[in-house]
Scaffold this active site. Sequence first.
Site, PDB file in Angstrom:
ATOM      1  N   HIS A   1       0.864  -1.197   0.000  1.00 35.03           N
ATOM      2  CA  HIS A   1       0.000   0.000   0.000  1.00 35.03           C
ATOM      3  C   HIS A   1       0.900   1.246   0.000  1.00 35.03           C
ATOM      4  O   HIS A   1       0.792   2.096   0.882  1.00 35.03           O
ATOM      5  CB  HIS A   1      -0.917   0.034   1.239  1.00 35.03           C
ATOM      6  CG  HIS A   1      -2.071  -0.923   1.166  1.00 35.03           C
ATOM      7  ND1 HIS A   1      -2.776  -1.323   2.275  1.00 35.03           N
ATOM      8  CD2 HIS A   1      -2.659  -1.552   0.126  1.00 35.03           C
ATOM      9  CE1 HIS A   1      -3.731  -2.157   1.932  1.00 35.03           C
ATOM     10  NE2 HIS A   1      -3.677  -2.316   0.631  1.00 35.03           N
TER      11      HIS A   1
ATOM     12  N   HIS B   1     -11.774  -9.742  -5.765  1.00 32.82           N
ATOM     13  CA  HIS B   1     -11.460  -8.389  -5.274  1.00 32.82           C
ATOM     14  C   HIS B   1     -10.628  -7.672  -6.334  1.00 32.82           C
ATOM     15  O   HIS B   1      -9.743  -8.279  -6.935  1.00 32.82           O
ATOM     16  CB  HIS B   1     -10.665  -8.574  -3.967  1.00 32.82           C
ATOM     17  CG  HIS B   1     -10.138  -7.351  -3.327  1.00 32.82           C
ATOM     18  ND1 HIS B   1     -10.766  -6.124  -3.369  1.00 32.82           N
ATOM     19  CD2 HIS B   1      -9.011  -7.157  -2.580  1.00 32.82           C
ATOM     20  CE1 HIS B   1     -10.053  -5.249  -2.679  1.00 32.82           C
ATOM     21  NE2 HIS B   1      -8.990  -5.835  -2.202  1.00 32.82           N
TER      22      HIS B   1
ATOM     23  N   GLU C   1      -8.536  -4.985  -6.088  1.00 30.00           N
ATOM     24  CA  GLU C   1      -7.289  -4.281  -5.763  1.00 30.00           C
ATOM     25  C   GLU C   1      -6.146  -4.899  -6.573  1.00 30.00           C
ATOM     26  O   GLU C   1      -6.128  -6.117  -6.828  1.00 30.00           O
ATOM     27  CB  GLU C   1      -7.002  -4.354  -4.250  1.00 30.00           C
ATOM     28  CG  GLU C   1      -5.996  -3.313  -3.823  1.00 30.00           C
ATOM     29  CD  GLU C   1      -5.944  -3.088  -2.301  1.00 30.00           C
ATOM     30  OE1 GLU C   1      -6.626  -3.802  -1.546  1.00 30.00           O
ATOM     31  OE2 GLU C   1      -5.194  -2.174  -1.888  1.00 30.00           O
TER      32      GLU C   1
ATOM     33  N   ASP D   1      -3.162  -5.877  -6.272  1.00 32.13           N
ATOM     34  CA  ASP D   1      -2.306  -7.007  -5.899  1.00 32.13           C
ATOM     35  C   ASP D   1      -2.940  -8.340  -6.315  1.00 32.13           C
ATOM     36  O   ASP D   1      -2.261  -9.361  -6.361  1.00 32.13           O
ATOM     37  CB  ASP D   1      -1.978  -6.994  -4.395  1.00 32.13           C
ATOM     38  CG  ASP D   1      -3.174  -6.786  -3.504  1.00 32.13           C
ATOM     39  OD1 ASP D   1      -4.142  -6.141  -3.935  1.00 32.13           O
ATOM     40  OD2 ASP D   1      -3.156  -7.278  -2.359  1.00 32.13           O
TER      41      ASP D   1
ATOM     42  N   HIS E   1     -11.998  -6.039   2.569  1.00 29.86           N
ATOM     43  CA  HIS E   1     -11.949  -4.716   3.128  1.00 29.86           C
ATOM     44  C   HIS E   1     -12.286  -3.611   2.129  1.00 29.86           C
ATOM     45  O   HIS E   1     -12.160  -2.417   2.451  1.00 29.86           O
ATOM     46  CB  HIS E   1     -10.545  -4.467   3.696  1.00 29.86           C
ATOM     47  CG  HIS E   1      -9.465  -4.418   2.634  1.00 29.86           C
ATOM     48  ND1 HIS E   1      -8.568  -3.367   2.558  1.00 29.86           N
ATOM     49  CD2 HIS E   1      -9.153  -5.234   1.579  1.00 29.86           C
ATOM     50  CE1 HIS E   1      -7.737  -3.544   1.550  1.00 29.86           C
ATOM     51  NE2 HIS E   1      -8.071  -4.678   0.929  1.00 29.86           N
TER      52      HIS E   1
ATOM     53  N   ASP F   1      -8.667 -11.392   0.790  1.00 26.32           N
ATOM     54  CA  ASP F   1      -7.816 -10.764   1.819  1.00 26.32           C
ATOM     55  C   ASP F   1      -8.126 -11.274   3.237  1.00 26.32           C
ATOM     56  O   ASP F   1      -7.224 -11.309   4.090  1.00 26.32           O
ATOM     57  CB  ASP F   1      -7.994  -9.242   1.799  1.00 26.32           C
ATOM     58  CG  ASP F   1      -7.235  -8.586   0.652  1.00 26.32           C
ATOM     59  OD1 ASP F   1      -6.165  -9.095   0.271  1.00 26.32           O
ATOM     60  OD2 ASP F   1      -7.716  -7.562   0.149  1.00 26.32           O
TER      61      ASP F   1
ATOM     62  N   TYR G   1      -1.759  -8.023  10.382  1.00 26.82           N
ATOM     63  CA  TYR G   1      -2.637  -7.818   9.216  1.00 26.82           C
ATOM     64  C   TYR G   1      -4.031  -7.405   9.675  1.00 26.82           C
ATOM     65  O   TYR G   1      -4.624  -6.458   9.159  1.00 26.82           O
ATOM     66  CB  TYR G   1      -2.673  -9.137   8.440  1.00 26.82           C
ATOM     67  CG  TYR G   1      -3.355  -9.123   7.109  1.00 26.82           C
ATOM     68  CD1 TYR G   1      -2.624  -8.942   5.937  1.00 26.82           C
ATOM     69  CD2 TYR G   1      -4.722  -9.344   6.990  1.00 26.82           C
ATOM     70  CE1 TYR G   1      -3.241  -8.965   4.701  1.00 26.82           C
ATOM     71  CE2 TYR G   1      -5.342  -9.366   5.762  1.00 26.82           C
ATOM     72  CZ  TYR G   1      -4.599  -9.181   4.617  1.00 26.82           C
ATOM     73  OH  TYR G   1      -5.204  -9.206   3.395  1.00 26.82           O
TER      74      TYR G   1
ATOM     75  N   HIS H   1      -3.333 -13.929   0.466  1.00 28.34           N
ATOM     76  CA  HIS H   1      -1.965 -13.637   0.920  1.00 28.34           C
ATOM     77  C   HIS H   1      -1.577 -14.656   1.986  1.00 28.34           C
ATOM     78  O   HIS H   1      -2.374 -14.953   2.888  1.00 28.34           O
ATOM     79  CB  HIS H   1      -1.869 -12.256   1.581  1.00 28.34           C
ATOM     80  CG  HIS H   1      -2.207 -11.100   0.691  1.00 28.34           C
ATOM     81  ND1 HIS H   1      -1.401 -10.708  -0.347  1.00 28.34           N
ATOM     82  CD2 HIS H   1      -3.250 -10.239   0.701  1.00 28.34           C
ATOM     83  CE1 HIS H   1      -1.941  -9.654  -0.935  1.00 28.34           C
ATOM     84  NE2 HIS H   1      -3.064  -9.354  -0.322  1.00 28.34           N
TER      85      HIS H   1
END
Length: 397
Positions: A23, A79, A81, A83, A145, A164, A192, A225
């Site tokens: 991030h 998701h 995002e 990554d 999230h 996540d 995390y 992750h």
Amino acid sequence: MAKKLTNRVTWVGKVDWELKNFHGREYSTQKGSSYNSYLIRDKKTVLIDTVWQPFDKEFVSRLKQEIDLKEIDFIIANHGEIDHSGALPELLREIPDTPIYCTAKGAQILQGHYHQDWNFVTVKTGDKLELGNCSLVFIEAPMLHWPDSMFTYMTGENILFSNDAFGQHYATESLYNDKVDYSELYAETLKYYANILTPFSSLVIRKIEEVLKFNLPIDMICPSHGVIWKENPVSIVEQYLKWADAYQENQITIIYDTMWNATRRMAEAIAAGIRQADKSVTVKLYNSSKEDKNDIITEIFRSKAVLWGSPTVNNGYLHSIGGLLEMIKGLKFKKKIGAAFGSYGWSGEAVKQLTEELAGCGFQVADDGHRTLWVPDEKGLADCREYGKEFLAFTRQ
Ligand code: FEO
């Protein structure tokens, strides 16, 4: 290298041992991370999530060693995002018409990132995708999230692909939770949760309760992750329920910055006072200009109370304390007690300002704080010890 999880499911992600920040520089990742992607082969073939963009070519090239890309019937984007979606452009250059299953928000986010007219199929909680012997069931998990986040559950293999949620920034070649160092895994999972999921704790509880109501058998939880929860996967769900419920240990954390060690000496004397009054409480001290910010936040997460110290400089407090308070504001910690302290030479506003900031960050403020003029002498240190005892007494009310 691809790793087989079951006869039908293969891990095809990327372990990123070099990653030290995530991030931007908002999250430190001393233990690296991984971007987990999963290939499911039933009568239909499915790819769940991809990897971060810097590894897109490597990802697609390794995927080709595993399967002819044209055999992929569906892509699931749990998701948007980057990554997890970062390799989609590279992949879809090869198989442009492949349907991408995601939430409606997910489609918006992917379009917003990549500006491509991909073949989105939007899904809601309870929607099913039949694969032959198994099926995939989608469970929306908004704000866990991001607004688009969702889980995918695979029947037959009883796997929850949680993206996540339940993840950790933890690079390992071992893949499973029972094959890694337990204390490292616990520390990274806690960090995390504390740094990413804390603001969404009420949603975490609600979502877990909703999923538990389905009574789905769970043999594995495969996050996006870190390790896969294979040994007693429900244990991490139970742990999340504890963390989400205004978690705290019998710990008081003292965070300070200091210019010429006067505020540090105050911090140490306050700590000594707390320990004199109660040997059972864990007291930890961190200099915010030297310690990793995310590790400090993890310690705040574990604490029932936090003391914040800064000298007054240019009519304010030091920037390392200000930066942490800004992070804390967004994390919305619940049921934490706070107070401020610091040395000063003339105007001395920092303690009052910090006290007001703490209230704005959601802390239950114990008092107006404690100040020492210049460097504490023996009496000044004794006053700090006394202040530590008074603060401890407040935490017991
Ligand atoms: Fe929200 Fe791992 O990305």
